[in-house]
Write a protein that holds these residues in place. Structure first.
Motif, short mmCIF file in Angstrom:
data_model
loop_
_atom_site.label_atom_id
_atom_site.label_comp_id
_atom_site.label_asym_id
_atom_site.label_seq_id
_atom_site.Cartn_x
_atom_site.Cartn_y
_atom_site.Cartn_z
N LYS A 73 -29.68 -49.75 -13.93
CA LYS A 73 -28.60 -49.43 -14.87
C LYS A 73 -28.44 -50.52 -15.93
O LYS A 73 -28.22 -50.21 -17.10
CB LYS A 73 -27.30 -49.19 -14.12
N SER A 87 -30.83 -37.39 -6.68
CA SER A 87 -29.67 -37.43 -5.79
C SER A 87 -29.62 -36.16 -4.96
O SER A 87 -30.18 -35.13 -5.34
CB SER A 87 -28.39 -37.54 -6.62
N SER A 89 -26.76 -34.84 -4.59
CA SER A 89 -25.58 -34.23 -5.20
C SER A 89 -25.92 -33.59 -6.54
O SER A 89 -26.57 -34.22 -7.38
CB SER A 89 -24.50 -35.28 -5.40
N THR A 91 -23.81 -33.07 -8.78
CA THR A 91 -22.89 -33.62 -9.78
C THR A 91 -23.15 -35.09 -10.06
O THR A 91 -22.33 -35.75 -10.69
CB THR A 91 -21.43 -33.44 -9.32
N PHE A 92 -24.28 -35.62 -9.63
CA PHE A 92 -24.55 -37.05 -9.77
C PHE A 92 -24.56 -37.50 -11.23
O PHE A 92 -24.11 -38.58 -11.55
CB PHE A 92 -25.86 -37.45 -9.09
N SER A 94 -22.82 -36.61 -13.77
CA SER A 94 -21.49 -36.82 -14.35
C SER A 94 -20.85 -38.11 -13.86
O SER A 94 -19.90 -38.60 -14.47
CB SER A 94 -20.58 -35.63 -14.03
N ARG A 95 -21.36 -38.68 -12.78
CA ARG A 95 -20.79 -39.92 -12.25
C ARG A 95 -21.47 -41.17 -12.80
O ARG A 95 -21.08 -42.28 -12.47
CB ARG A 95 -20.85 -39.90 -10.73
N LEU A 96 -22.49 -41.00 -13.62
CA LEU A 96 -23.18 -42.15 -14.21
C LEU A 96 -22.55 -42.45 -15.57
O LEU A 96 -23.08 -42.08 -16.62
CB LEU A 96 -24.68 -41.86 -14.34
N ARG A 97 -21.43 -43.09 -15.56
CA ARG A 97 -20.70 -43.40 -16.80
C ARG A 97 -21.50 -44.36 -17.68
O ARG A 97 -22.06 -45.33 -17.21
CB ARG A 97 -19.35 -44.00 -16.46
N ASP A 143 -22.04 -33.07 -2.35
CA ASP A 143 -21.36 -33.11 -3.66
C ASP A 143 -20.20 -34.07 -3.68
O ASP A 143 -19.14 -33.80 -4.23
CB ASP A 143 -20.94 -31.72 -4.08
N ARG A 144 -20.40 -35.22 -3.13
CA ARG A 144 -19.36 -36.27 -3.19
C ARG A 144 -19.71 -37.27 -4.25
O ARG A 144 -20.77 -37.48 -4.64
CB ARG A 144 -19.26 -36.98 -1.86
#
Length: 144
Positions: A73, A87, A89, A91-92, A94-97, A143-144
């Protein structure tokens, strides 16, 4: 071999990477930039390398190599490099800001999480219990 689940994958760049400014992006647009790969050679590494020749690009030569995701990162945030991310998940991304993840952009085969057991030996009750714990744990955390 037992497939536990399909992995969700994409290619990560920083939010203000030059490809994010393109109206339409294809795999050659991304593959022209430096790639960051893990130190361990995995099937996905080979799959990505195989996409350079069909796009008339020089063979893949990773500029950065690390297995440390925090370092991945940091490098991606400060350069024009990109990296494969995967991942369990969906939704992974969307969690990588601070990053943009392109899913399905590079034409590589689906990636799966699987494990192998001996076909010549019967499965012990301990192995069956272990497999059940692993499968249930992964499904619960998908999906956590």
């Amino acid at each position: 071999m037992k497939v536990v689940m399909d992995l969700h994958y994409g290619f990560m760049v920083r939010e203000d990477h030059p490809v994010t400014k393109l109206k339409q992006i294809n795999e050659v647009d991304l593959l022209r930039y430096p790639i960051l790969l893990p130190a361990t050679v995995e099937p996905v590494y080979i799959d990505i390398a195989g996409r350079y020749a069909p796009n008339s690009l020089s063979p893949m030569h990773p500029r950065y190599v690390t297995d440390d995701f925090e370092l991945v990162k940091t490098i991606i945030a400060g350069t024009d490099a990109f990296s494969h991310v995967a991942s369990i998940s969906s939704t992974f991304a969307s969690r990588l800001r601070g990053f943009k993840v392109y899913e399905g952009l590079v034409d590589i085969p689906p990636q799966q999480l699987a494990f192998a057991t001996s076909s010549g030996r019967p499965h012990s009750p301990a192995l069956e219990a272990f497999v059940e714990v692993i499968e249930n744990s992964l499904i619960e955390n998908t999906d956590r």
